[in-house]
Write an enzyme that holds these catalytic residues in place. Structure first.
Site, mmCIF file in Angstrom:
data_model
loop_
_atom_site.group_PDB
_atom_site.id
_atom_site.type_symbol
_atom_site.label_atom_id
_atom_site.label_comp_id
_atom_site.label_asym_id
_atom_site.label_seq_id
_atom_site.Cartn_x
_atom_site.Cartn_y
_atom_site.Cartn_z
ATOM 1 C CE LYS A 108 -2.142 2.857 2.861
ATOM 2 N NZ LYS A 108 -2.649 3.241 4.462
ATOM 3 C CG ASP A 152 -7.703 4.000 3.071
ATOM 4 O OD1 ASP A 152 -8.552 3.475 2.300
ATOM 5 O OD2 ASP A 152 -7.552 5.115 3.777
#
Length: 219
Positions: free
Chosen positions: A121, A139
């Protein structure tokens, strides 16, 4: 609505709400963004934006950062949480950037994910926001909303990212992931959720989630 119509509804609604998209983490270049994203793990952007100026006043590039000790970095970033791991990561990746990348932040998933404390991420955020390379960082907000909107089964972030990339046009990924994050914070939070204000979920949402919401409200 067909799935394609739902996707278009999401895109159009987000564009209406966020024609100008604020950047969550303050930074001035790829390196300061990388450090800010690393620091944001299990913390808030607001807290990170309070602490990064203190760190960057001492070191805003890898060459200055390695002159600090891990303990010095940890003392500065302690308020963001997980400071022992994050301070080692910041110091370690700064040294690797100098040794392997001439002090520059690399532009590939592979090279970024080889850096200490940098996961998929974090790499995706840096690629999209620092370099404009299409990516779809997932997220907790995106994970929650893709499930609420019945656009992903929500089993894990890997599947959610695949679904998002399959459903949304690649040229929109970099803006869209930020728009969804802002929407999740303002209109469709995990706690204190008001479905009446959450126009997207109310219009296209997963029936079980909507039913669960109204049951909770009645109880």
């Amino acid at each position: 609505m067909t799935k394609q119509e739902k996707v278009e509804f999401v895109i159009n609604t987000l564009n209406d709400l966020y024609p100008e998209i604020p950047i969550p983490l303050d930074h001035k270049d790829p390196y300061t963004l990388l450090i800010a994203v690393l620091m944001s793990a299990q913390s808030t952007d607001v807290r990170v934006n309070q602490i990064t100026p203190l760190l960057f006043a001492k070191a805003d590039n890898p060459y200055d950062m390695v002159k600090l000790t891990v303990d010095e970095i940890r003392d500065i970033i302690r308020p963001v949480g997980l400071s022992p791991m994050k301070s080692k990561g910041i110091h370690g990746l700064s040294q690797i950037l100098i040794d392997k990348h001439n002090g520059e932040v690399p532009k590939t998933y592979e090279a970024l994910e080889e850096l200490p404390a940098v996961g998929h991420k974090t790499a995706a955020v840096v690629l999209s926001q620092a370099f404009g390379i299409p990516a779809f960082p997932v997220d907790t907000h995106i994970q929650r909303l893709m499930y609420r909107w019945n656009l992903s089964n929500g089993k894990n972030v890997v599947q959610t990212e695949k679904d998002a990339k399959r459903l949304f046009p690649e040229e929109l990924w970099n803006d869209l992931h930020l728009q969804i994050i802002w929407y999740g914070r303002q209109y469709s939070p995990a706690r204190g959720w008001d479905l009446e204000k959450d126009i997207i979920t109310k219009t296209i949402g997963r029936r079980t989630e909507i039913d669960k919401y109204y049951k909770t409200k009645k109880s």
